[in-house]
Scaffold this active site. Structure first.
Site, PDB file in Angstrom:
ATOM      1  N   CYS A  54       0.910  -1.025   0.246  1.00 22.60           N
ATOM      2  CA  CYS A  54      -0.096  -0.037  -0.065  1.00 22.60           C
ATOM      3  C   CYS A  54       0.761   1.234   0.059  1.00 22.60           C
ATOM      4  O   CYS A  54       2.116   0.919   0.024  1.00 22.60           O
ATOM      5  CB  CYS A  54      -0.815  -0.145   1.195  1.00 22.60           C
ATOM      6  SG  CYS A  54      -0.216   0.240   2.742  1.00 22.60           S
TER       7      CYS A  54
ATOM      8  N   ASP B  76       2.361 -11.654   7.700  1.00 26.38           N
ATOM      9  CA  ASP B  76       2.998 -13.015   7.790  1.00 26.38           C
ATOM     10  C   ASP B  76       2.541 -13.337   9.295  1.00 26.38           C
ATOM     11  O   ASP B  76       2.421 -14.537   9.613  1.00 26.38           O
ATOM     12  CB  ASP B  76       4.246 -12.908   7.437  1.00 26.38           C
ATOM     13  CG  ASP B  76       5.368 -11.824   8.202  1.00 26.38           C
ATOM     14  OD1 ASP B  76       4.685 -10.762   8.153  1.00 26.38           O
ATOM     15  OD2 ASP B  76       6.343 -12.224   8.676  1.00 26.38           O
TER      16      ASP B  76
ATOM     17  N   ASP C 258       1.537   7.235  13.572  1.00 27.70           N
ATOM     18  CA  ASP C 258       0.508   8.034  12.782  1.00 27.70           C
ATOM     19  C   ASP C 258       0.436   9.417  13.139  1.00 27.70           C
ATOM     20  O   ASP C 258      -0.331  10.191  12.682  1.00 27.70           O
ATOM     21  CB  ASP C 258      -0.845   7.304  13.361  1.00 27.70           C
ATOM     22  CG  ASP C 258      -1.287   5.994  12.600  1.00 27.70           C
ATOM     23  OD1 ASP C 258      -0.489   5.891  11.692  1.00 27.70           O
ATOM     24  OD2 ASP C 258      -2.169   5.193  13.208  1.00 27.70           O
TER      25      ASP C 258
END
Ligand code: UD1
Length: 416
Positions: free
Chosen positions: A116, A124, A304
């Protein structure tokens, strides 16, 4: 495609209520798959990602009813335990259906998210953990296909701290046979909020909020009403915007305990921050000072919030180093911020920002959710008009941003 127009230069002032946390709402909505009874989730933010998750659950046969800020779900029975690529590609958090579906129905197919905008982002560890619990997992035609009888408790060590990985495995473990121990688990407040919701459903979980989570599996879970925690990243974004514009803003319903690293750095930048029981008041007098940050899993500085702090540093006094350690390609905002006059160099995973006296409005493009938040902050500071294109990225994580910032005095409007 919608755009946002901002006439910068106005200090933000006033009060704003923080919305429910997107990253807590998404796993909590997915947790409804674990329960054969009605679930009522409140304080749900109205965001595209939330709509996508509700749509995904609906496609699987979960009965869903979305109100303005709440969602009722009933997964008494489901049809197809399948998360199709069309939805997964728009929202990676669709992977959160994998654990609950496998645990309750013994089968799941979730499309592989793939890469992305902000990096490779493999899954995984989700797959390894479920395999350790006895699921048989194959990858067929781009789908993760999990099959299992009842999952078995296991000791699972995750070599990288993963938020949704921890959430997926914690949800799966609630219905497994025996005890699951998740080591090097994510300590993010959203993991804790999910755990609280699962416990209210009858799950036996301890250690959430630390890096070892223990889950004692139970036969079944029951319905619940749960209120989602406030969004610490939205709160942090408003704080950074207030600091950058030299404003004075009160955040109501703020997640005061979840923002330590961000508050610490804003104080270092010169902001005065008063912490109440559920409020945060920030006042920034004069020009912010440059602050260096290094992203890390919670309780470290959140990835973020990295883009928003680059924006703050763009207009600060001095130079700062901002180092991204979680995702490998998360500086796409840098070239857009340069269009507004920012001085930023990137060396490997570090951005070096030399604060400038002023930014000037320009046309810029949002590339991902938090990148777009940094452009809003820069636009609020810049002289003249900034027009941000592709704001669907912003709408994934911020509710009615133009109305809410407008109420703080910002001159901001949506263009169709
Ligand atoms: C979540 C948040 C996202 C935030 C991120 C890091 C949600 C819906 N999204 O994303 O906003 O930026 O945490 O705080 O909650 N990794 C692996 N293998 C895996 C899983 C992850 O190597 O199986 C790596 C990733 O590539 C990344 C690191 O672990 O480098 C952290 O990723 P992770 O915590 O899983 O991020 P998300 O849960 O996707």
């Amino acid at each position: 495609m919608q755009k946002l127009s901002i006439q910068g230069g106005v200090p933000l002032t006033g009060a704003i209520r923080v919305a429910g946390a997107k990253n807590a709402a998404l796993p909590i909505l997915a947790a409804s798959l674990l329960v054969p009874e009605p679930v009522h989730i409140t304080n749900v933010p109205r965001l595209n990602d939330v709509r996508t998750m509700v749509k995904l659950l609906g496609l699987m046969g979960v009965k869903t009813e979305a109100g303005e800020h709440d969602v009722r779900l009933d997964a008494a029975s489901i049809g197809e335990p399948f998360a199709p690529y069309e939805l997964v590609k728009t929202m990676r958090a669709s992977i959160l259906a994998l654990g609950p579906l496998t645990a309750r129905f013994g089968e799941a197919r979730v499309s592989l998210p793939g890469g992305c905008a902000i990096g490779e982002r493999p899954v995984d560890l989700h797959i390894k953990g479920l395999t350790a619990m006895g699921a048989e997992i194959t990858i067929e035609q781009g789908n993760i296909h999990a099959k299992a009888g009842r999952l078995k408790g296991a000791r699972i060590f995750m070599d990288t701290v993963t938020v949704t990985g921890t959430e997926n495995l914690m949800m799966a473990a609630t219905l497994a046979d025996g005890e699951t121990i998740l080591e090097n688990a994510a300590r993010e407040p959203e993991v804790v909020d999910l755990a609280r919701c699962l416990v209210a459903m009858g799950a036996r979980i301890s250690g959430h909020g630390t890096d070892v989570i223990r889950v004692q599996g139970v036969e079944r879970l029951h319905g619940v009403t749960h209120s989602v925690m406030p969004d610490r990243i939205e709160a942090g974004t408003f704080l950074a915007a207030a600091a950058a514009t030299r404003g004075a803003v009160t955040l109501e319903e703020a997640p005061v305990d979840a923002l330590d690293a961000v508050i610490e750095k804003l104080r270092e930048a010169g902001a005065a921050i008063a912490v109440g029981e559920r409020t945060l008041r920030i006042t920034m007098k004069g020009r912010p000072r440059a602050v260096s940050v290094r992203t890390a899993p919670h309780p470290g500085f959140p990835t973020d919030m990295q883009a928003q702090f680059i924006a703050l540093n763009c207009v600060a006094e001095g130079a700062a180093h901002v180092t991204e350690t979680i995702f490998e390609n998360r500086f796409m905002h840098v070239q857009e911020l340069r269009r507004l006059g920012a001085h930023i160099e990137v060396e490997g995973n570090t951005a070096i920002i030399h604060g400038v006296d002023r930014l000037a409005g320009a046309a810029v493009m949002a590339t991902d959710l938090r990148a777009s938040a940094s452009l809003v902050i820069a636009g609020l500071v810049a002289e003249g008009e900034t027009v941000i294109d592709r704001i669907y990225h912003l709408d994934r994580g911020y509710e009615r941003i133009e109305e809410r910032l407008g109420a703080l005095g910002a001159r901001i409007k949506r263009l169709d």
